[in-house]
Design an enzyme around this catalytic site. Structure first.
Site, PDB file in Angstrom:
ATOM      1  N   TYR A 108      -5.842   9.196   1.646  1.00  0.00           N
ATOM      2  CA  TYR A 108      -6.131   9.828   2.871  1.00  0.00           C
ATOM      3  C   TYR A 108      -4.931  10.527   3.241  1.00  0.00           C
ATOM      4  CZ  TYR A 108      -2.887   5.785   4.599  1.00  0.00           C
ATOM      5  OH  TYR A 108      -1.696   5.033   4.581  1.00  0.00           O
TER       6      TYR A 108
ATOM      7  N   HIS B  97       1.012  -1.115   0.129  1.00  0.00           N
ATOM      8  CA  HIS B  97      -0.066  -0.028  -0.098  1.00  0.00           C
ATOM      9  C   HIS B  97       0.917   1.430  -0.133  1.00  0.00           C
ATOM     10  CE1 HIS B  97      -2.351   3.236   1.667  1.00  0.00           C
ATOM     11  NE2 HIS B  97      -1.932   2.916   2.741  1.00  0.00           N
TER      12      HIS B  97
ATOM     13  N   ASP C 269     -28.492 -21.090  16.760  1.00  0.00           N
ATOM     14  CA  ASP C 269     -29.654 -21.644  16.940  1.00  0.00           C
ATOM     15  C   ASP C 269     -29.746 -22.720  16.020  1.00  0.00           C
ATOM     16  OD1 ASP C 269     -30.176 -20.035  14.630  1.00  0.00           O
ATOM     17  OD2 ASP C 269     -32.296 -19.680  15.037  1.00  0.00           O
TER      18      ASP C 269
END
Length: 816
Positions: free
Chosen positions: A250, A225, A557
């Site tokens: 960013y 990156h 469940d």
């Protein structure tokens, strides 16, 4: 009391945080080993930019990050600077998504606000405000200095007795009798073994190599990156971390320079051989490729014009870990007791993951639900090197994308298909994917049913005044109650399929449902101990029951069909249930995954008996085949196991057979011409009308049976795991809401101006003709008739608590 000898592999921020959390809980015989120096050991922590953005669609991931913020803030500014986080939108789609993100923040308890362009520019003066539509600001987000955080936590752990050993290269995981016994290391050219009762791999992108030593596939892909810094700027700032996700960028301040991270470039996977120990460079850093970064620099200058006065420099291609689904890897190896993972964990979630794993190791369970992160969540089909690489690369590409909750990965598909798949394609199925399975959500072949339903609705409301009709027949199909987001991956055909199920009979592909066989001497006693309800009933019976953890939280469940004295078939939720049962099974009990070699079709609707009875040798009368019973027989030429259960609230059966006979079973059921094919969109609507819970969405380990409305599945006087922790005194409850609009799930619920809960599942109820949402609310607001608001993309959606089930409360339809 004696404490286990524990070895952590990896002295990055995760290993240090885990040592701190464990020693705080009294486990002091802790050794942390790393092949590199302390504490810039050479992994991702050594170069990570340290962004901590808390808000995430996952409640679990948000809580990991929120704890990380709290813990690292307490360590001081050397470790964490709470500068805040700002995400800006430059497209209408992103601005809409930021409203959705604001809802997540409110649901999960993170203080946040939406800003106009002027507010964004006030926080980041370098912004070209004309490019910005708005922003999402979280004041408590911030910057973690990963090496300093690791060192500070290691110092605390050392004070409590932990050891940190640099220059120790792990060369083997030693085991005996299926249990880990130690870690083999080489240090200064010498080989030795560090004895251990528990080993935790927190080796970051080296995790796959360490996992192989333990015979474990670690589904993690290291990817490079890009990160670079601008040259010196006239401005000097300490504003919030800035994300420009529309361009996969960013930004953060470094004094008078701006750091720029980019996910806009091609995926750059890195093999384990390429990231071995290096003597001259940082193993986690590869050579910067300017040609990949140049487009991102141009995008950065467009948003922040002041960058044009400089040029980027100090660029790196830094390695990070990605998984096939974007979540961390937490849990114990299925074939080697005592070998645990804390992998694919970014700085953002490091302290939260460490706390959760420490809780599991010390007490047997985490206070935070971990099902999205548990190692054993992956199916065997999802563990091939090719799958791990392809999905890992795709997650890198999509890391900043606006993702719809139903949006599937595009490749590799199809991966797993039921035997019915060829017929489903012929019927024009719209497929989505889960756990690798292709699952039809509706069928184009049912468009004529939709057209007939529309005509019928128009006739029914011919005398209704125009102003009361809204959009012709659309309100009565749930179309006008769906906004743009709720309409994605959905079709009004689902309305026709739901009505056809309620009025006729439909075939639903239930093959993706995990099927487990438990057999052998003592299998009944084993399942009695594992589950909440009484499954020790006579052969031919089916029981709905729950798996709980030690604190009474709902792990899953199940439907348990007793086929013989010592043989049971279980309908489960996924691989986590298989792993849980396998780990707890005594030696004489066999736990076997039936799913790959079998298939299942749900035949449901008031005409289900009419359809199947003419094709089978079984007596399907209500007197001879009761609800929650099971029998074996034939449908045409096909041997089947038939369970009289229904997840849509209508008469019907689940029919199981071998995968080799599945297509023949479908064709046999289809040939009389009575049935239509139903998809998951109709299925979800029907099950919500009946109030049937979906584990992992409506309830998790954070909830007990009584507050989830499942107290009926707990047998009084029966001993089972979690029994001692259960209480019927509850402070919250899962309840149905009837709304004015279809929402998506995870939205905050408000009452009297404050946030009081959040939505779990939602759909349009085509039978009750109302949008439905299930939500967790305080017990004092859980009474039918209570009015609340759902915040949906920043809009107020009025809702009212309703009595459940909304459809057929007397259970007359399902027991006819």
């Amino acid at each position: 009391m004696s404490r286990p000898r524990l070895v952590i592999v990896g002295a990055g921020i995760v290993g240090c945080a885990l040592a701190d959390e464990l020693t705080e809980r009294g486990w002091t015989d802790v050794t942390v080993v790393d092949q590199g120096p302390l504490f810039a050991a050479g992994g991702s922590s050594s170069h990570a930019p340290g962004l901590v953005f808390q808000t995430n669609p996952s409640k679990t991931m948000t809580e990991f990050a929120a704890y990380t913020v709290r813990k690292y803030t307490a360590l001081g500014e050397r470790c964490f600077r709470q500068v805040g986080g700002l995400e800006v939108a430059t497209t209408p789609e992103r601005w809409t998504d930021l409203h959705r993100k604001q809802g997540w923040a409110e649901s999960w308890g993170v203080e946040a606000r939406l800003l106009d362009p002027a507010g964004c520019a006030e926080l980041w003066p370098l912004l070209d405000r004309d490019k910005v539509l708005g922003g999402f600001h979280v004041p408590s987000d911030g910057l973690a200095t990963a090496v300093a955080c690791g060192e500070a936590q290691a110092a605390r752990a050392t004070e409590r007795g932990a050891r940190f050993l640099a220059g120790h290269t792990v060369v083997g995981i030693e085991a005996r009798g299926g249990r880990v016994t130690g870690v083999a290391v080489v240090t200064s050219g010498e080989y030795r073994t560090i004895p251990a009762d528990v080993v935790v791999c927190a080796a970051g992108f080296w995790g796959p190599s360490i996992g192989r030593m333990a015979g474990l596939t670690v589904p993690l892909l290291p990817l490079a990156h890009q990160y670079a810094r601008s040259g010196p700027l006239a401005a000097k700032g300490e504003g919030p971390i800035l994300r420009h996700q529309d361009r996969d960028l960013y930004f953060r301040w470094h004094g008078d320079r701006v750091g720029i991270g980019s996910y806009a470039h091609r995926p750059m996977p890195v093999t384990q051989d390429e990231i071995g120990p290096k003597s001259t460079t940082m193993p986690s850093v590869q050579a910067f490729t300017e040609e990949d970064f140049d487009p991102s620099w141009r995008d950065a200058v467009e948003l922040l014009p002041a960058l044009a006065e400089s040029k980027y420099e100090d660029g790196i291609n830094g390695i990070f870990s990605f998984t096939p689904d974007g979540f961390p890897l937490i849990g114990e190896a299925p074939q080697l007791d005592g070998f645990w993972l804390a992998e694919a964990v970014w700085v953002t979630h490091s302290a939260g993951v460490a706390r959760a794993l420490a809780e599991v190791l010390v007490t047997g369970r985490s206070e935070i639900d971990l099902h999205e992160c548990e190692l054993s969540r992956f199916e065997q089909a999802q563990l091939s090197p090719a799958f791990i690489e392809e999905r890992g690369k795709q997650n890198f590409v999509e890391v900043y994308d606006v993702i719809h909750p139903l949006q599937p990965m595009e490749s590799p598909r199809p991966l797993r298909t039921s035997p019915f798949h060829p017929r489903q394609r012929e019927l024009g199925a719209y497929f989505l994917e889960a756990a690798g399975w292709e699952r039809p959500h509706w069928f184009e072949a049912n468009v004529p049913l939709l057209e007939r339903l529309v005509r019928r609705r128009r006739d029914e409301f011919a005398d209704v005044p125009e102003e009361a009709k809204g959009m012709a027949a659309e309100p009565f199909l749930g179309v006008s109650q769906r906004g743009e987001w709720a309409s994605r991956h959905w079709s009004p055909v689902a309305a026709a399929e739901a009505h056809a199920t309620r009025e006729g009979v439909a075939l639903y592909d239930m093959t993706p449902l995990k099927r487990i066989e438990v057999s052998g001497p003592g299998s009944a006693a084993f399942l009695q101990r594992m589950t909440t309800n009484n499954v020790d009933r006579k052969p031919g019976s089916v029981t709905y029951t729950l798996l709980l953890d030690a604190k009474g939280g709902i792990r899953s469940d199940l439907t348990v069909a007793r086929l013989a004295e010592d043989r049971f078939q279980i309908g489960a939720n996924g691989n986590l249930d298989l792993d849980w049962l396998t780990r707890h099974a005594p030696g004489a009990v066999r736990v076997h995954d039936l799913t790959p070699g079998t298939c299942c079709v749900g035949v449901w609707g008031p005409r289900a008996r009419e359809l199947v009875q003419g094709l089978t040798d079984m007596d399907l009368s209500h007197e001879n085949f009761r609800y929650f019973g099971c029998k074996s027989g034939y449908v045409g030429h096909v041997p089947v196991l038939a369970l009289r259960v229904s997840y849509v609230g209508e008469l019907g059966w689940e029919l199981y057979t071998g995968a080799d006979m599945g297509l023949k079973l479908w064709d046999t059921l289809w040939e009389p011409g009575l049935a239509i094919a139903g998809g998951r969109a109709a299925f979800n609507s029907l099950r919500l009308e009946k109030g049937y819970r979906l584990w992992g969405v409506d309830m998790t380990t954070e909830h007990n049976p009584y507050e989830a409305g499942l107290g009926f599945a707990v047998k009084e006087g029966k001993d089972f795991i979690g029994r001692d922790a259960l209480t019927t005194e509850i402070t919250r409850k899962l309840v149905p809401l009837v709304c004015t609009e279809v929402v998506m799930g995870k939205e905050p619920v408000r009452h009297a101006g404050r946030t009081v809960g959040h939505v779990t599942s939602a759909s349009y109820g085509h039978t009750v003709r109302r949008p439905i949402a299930y939500a967790w609310l305080p017990i004092e607001l859980a009474e039918p008739g209570t009015h609340v608001d759902i915040s949906y993309f920043g809009r107020r959606v009025p809702a009212e608590v309703a009595a459940e089930p909304l459809y057929d409360p007397g259970m007359e339809k399902i027991r006819r």
